[in-house]
Write a protein that holds these residues in place. Structure first.
Motif, mmCIF file in Angstrom:
data_model
loop_
_atom_site.group_PDB
_atom_site.id
_atom_site.type_symbol
_atom_site.label_atom_id
_atom_site.label_comp_id
_atom_site.label_asym_id
_atom_site.label_seq_id
_atom_site.Cartn_x
_atom_site.Cartn_y
_atom_site.Cartn_z
ATOM 1 N N SER A 112 88.184 56.000 24.805
ATOM 2 C CA SER A 112 88.338 56.997 25.867
ATOM 3 C C SER A 112 88.933 56.281 27.076
ATOM 4 C CB SER A 112 86.997 57.639 26.206
ATOM 5 O OG SER A 112 86.203 56.739 26.945
ATOM 6 N N ASN A 113 89.132 56.993 28.145
ATOM 7 C CA ASN A 113 89.688 56.380 29.348
ATOM 8 C C ASN A 113 88.697 55.433 30.020
ATOM 9 O OD1 ASN A 113 91.995 57.813 28.892
ATOM 10 N ND2 ASN A 113 91.462 59.465 30.283
ATOM 11 N N GLU A 114 87.415 55.561 29.721
ATOM 12 C CA GLU A 114 86.393 54.681 30.284
ATOM 13 C C GLU A 114 86.113 53.482 29.391
ATOM 14 O OE1 GLU A 114 85.636 58.202 30.072
ATOM 15 O OE2 GLU A 114 86.555 58.314 32.043
ATOM 16 N N GLY A 115 86.748 53.391 28.253
ATOM 17 C CA GLY A 115 86.491 52.314 27.298
ATOM 18 C C GLY A 115 86.157 52.915 25.948
ATOM 19 N N TRP A 116 85.445 52.169 25.146
ATOM 20 C CA TRP A 116 85.084 52.639 23.815
ATOM 21 C C TRP A 116 83.818 53.474 23.872
ATOM 22 C CZ3 TRP A 116 88.213 52.601 19.814
ATOM 23 C CH2 TRP A 116 89.311 51.745 19.865
ATOM 24 N N GLU A 117 83.874 54.648 23.239
ATOM 25 C CA GLU A 117 82.722 55.552 23.154
ATOM 26 C C GLU A 117 82.187 55.489 21.724
ATOM 27 O OE1 GLU A 117 81.569 57.653 25.606
ATOM 28 O OE2 GLU A 117 83.103 57.099 27.064
ATOM 29 N N ALA A 118 80.880 55.425 21.581
ATOM 30 C CA ALA A 118 80.238 55.466 20.268
ATOM 31 C C ALA A 118 79.256 56.632 20.260
ATOM 32 C CB ALA A 118 79.516 54.164 19.976
ATOM 33 N N ILE A 119 79.361 57.476 19.237
ATOM 34 C CA ILE A 119 78.550 58.688 19.163
ATOM 35 C C ILE A 119 77.886 58.758 17.785
ATOM 36 C CG2 ILE A 119 78.597 61.204 19.280
ATOM 37 C CD1 ILE A 119 81.233 60.935 20.817
ATOM 38 N N ASP A 120 76.586 59.021 17.779
ATOM 39 C CA ASP A 120 75.886 59.265 16.523
ATOM 40 C C ASP A 120 75.965 60.761 16.231
ATOM 41 O OD1 ASP A 120 74.266 59.356 14.307
ATOM 42 O OD2 ASP A 120 72.426 58.814 15.367
ATOM 43 N N LEU A 121 76.626 61.123 15.149
ATOM 44 C CA LEU A 121 76.873 62.528 14.813
ATOM 45 C C LEU A 121 75.952 63.067 13.724
ATOM 46 C CD1 LEU A 121 80.767 62.412 14.852
ATOM 47 C CD2 LEU A 121 79.255 63.383 16.577
ATOM 48 N N THR A 122 74.831 62.434 13.502
ATOM 49 C CA THR A 122 73.917 62.843 12.438
ATOM 50 C C THR A 122 73.539 64.316 12.553
ATOM 51 O OG1 THR A 122 73.046 60.596 12.305
ATOM 52 C CG2 THR A 122 71.712 62.356 11.317
ATOM 53 N N ASP A 123 73.132 64.759 13.740
ATOM 54 C CA ASP A 123 72.707 66.149 13.912
ATOM 55 C C ASP A 123 73.850 67.133 13.661
ATOM 56 O OD1 ASP A 123 70.146 65.319 14.526
ATOM 57 O OD2 ASP A 123 70.470 65.380 16.694
ATOM 58 N N LYS A 124 75.033 66.839 14.184
ATOM 59 C CA LYS A 124 76.167 67.748 13.999
ATOM 60 C C LYS A 124 76.611 67.794 12.542
ATOM 61 C CE LYS A 124 77.897 67.633 18.648
ATOM 62 N NZ LYS A 124 79.038 67.565 19.533
ATOM 63 N N ILE A 125 76.608 66.660 11.884
ATOM 64 C CA ILE A 125 76.997 66.608 10.471
ATOM 65 C C ILE A 125 76.002 67.402 9.630
ATOM 66 C CG2 ILE A 125 77.165 65.069 8.467
ATOM 67 C CD1 ILE A 125 78.519 63.037 10.378
ATOM 68 N N ASN A 126 74.699 67.233 9.894
ATOM 69 C CA ASN A 126 73.678 67.983 9.163
ATOM 70 C C ASN A 126 73.809 69.486 9.425
ATOM 71 O OD1 ASN A 126 72.595 65.702 8.000
ATOM 72 N ND2 ASN A 126 71.031 65.460 9.566
ATOM 73 N N GLN A 127 74.123 69.860 10.649
ATOM 74 C CA GLN A 127 74.288 71.274 10.991
ATOM 75 C C GLN A 127 75.471 71.887 10.243
ATOM 76 O OE1 GLN A 127 74.978 71.853 15.153
ATOM 77 N NE2 GLN A 127 74.995 74.072 14.995
ATOM 78 N N VAL A 128 76.593 71.200 10.204
ATOM 79 C CA VAL A 128 77.769 71.725 9.510
ATOM 80 C C VAL A 128 77.537 71.756 8.004
ATOM 81 C CG1 VAL A 128 80.186 71.231 8.957
ATOM 82 C CG2 VAL A 128 79.400 71.079 11.312
ATOM 83 N N ASN A 129 76.823 70.779 7.472
ATOM 84 C CA ASN A 129 76.565 70.728 6.030
ATOM 85 C C ASN A 129 75.385 71.582 5.602
ATOM 86 O OD1 ASN A 129 78.721 68.991 5.636
ATOM 87 N ND2 ASN A 129 77.457 67.149 5.839
ATOM 88 N N GLY A 130 74.749 72.277 6.561
ATOM 89 C CA GLY A 130 73.660 73.189 6.218
ATOM 90 C C GLY A 130 72.309 72.521 6.050
ATOM 91 N N LYS A 131 72.178 71.285 6.491
ATOM 92 C CA LYS A 131 70.897 70.579 6.422
ATOM 93 C C LYS A 131 70.247 70.655 7.792
ATOM 94 C CE LYS A 131 72.802 67.293 3.137
ATOM 95 N NZ LYS A 131 73.160 65.903 2.937
ATOM 96 N N LYS A 132 68.937 70.610 7.804
ATOM 97 C CA LYS A 132 68.232 70.683 9.094
ATOM 98 C C LYS A 132 67.720 69.352 9.514
ATOM 99 C CE LYS A 132 66.313 73.453 12.163
ATOM 100 N NZ LYS A 132 66.374 74.292 13.019
#
Length: 132
Positions: A112-132
């Motif tokens: 990003s413009n502020e440097g490197w961003e690291a994001i844990d996407l576990t919740d979003k991936i589970n939501q899209v894949n239908g897991k809770k």
């Protein structure tokens, strides 16, 4: 009466400008027409598309001129959207050092413009894949 009318015009113009900036974000509309780059993850489970912002607002036009013109969208292998970079983030086209999620790791790392961003996407991936 004139002061009230002037205040009303200024208020309505301000509201219209804010609505325009919010509704017509330069990264709200994307597809093959503004796709610039695709990076697939190591195991092919996810891929990250780099799109160019559209010149829909004065801020976007300025950012396009200075070179901050891209945003990222992460998809799973079925083409379902997992994550979108912040709508008002204008990023450069740095692709070296990207870390795209895999079956074993849900970490996304991008520049990003502020440097490197690291994001844990576990919740979003589970939501899209239908897991809770």
């Amino acid at each position: 009466m004139k002061k009230i009318l002037l205040k009303l015009i200024i208020l309505s113009s301000s509201c219209l400008a804010i609505v325009w900036l919010l509704l017509f974000s330069s990264s709200s509309f994307y597809g093959d027409f503004n796709l610039r780059y695709t990076q697939e993850g190591d195991d092919g489970e996810y891929y990250l598309n780099m799109y160019q912002h559209l010149p829909t607002t004065p801020i976007a036009v300025y950012k396009l001129i200075v070179g901050d013109r891209y945003f990222w969208v992460l998809y799973n292998k079925e083409g379902k959207e997992i994550w979108h970079s912040p709508y008002y983030a204008y990023l450069r086209d740095i692709v070296g050092g990207l870390v795209i999620p895999t079956k074993k790791s849900n970490l996304l790392r991008y520049s990003s413009n502020e440097g490197w961003e690291a994001i844990d996407l576990t919740d979003k991936i589970n939501q899209v894949n239908g897991k809770k």
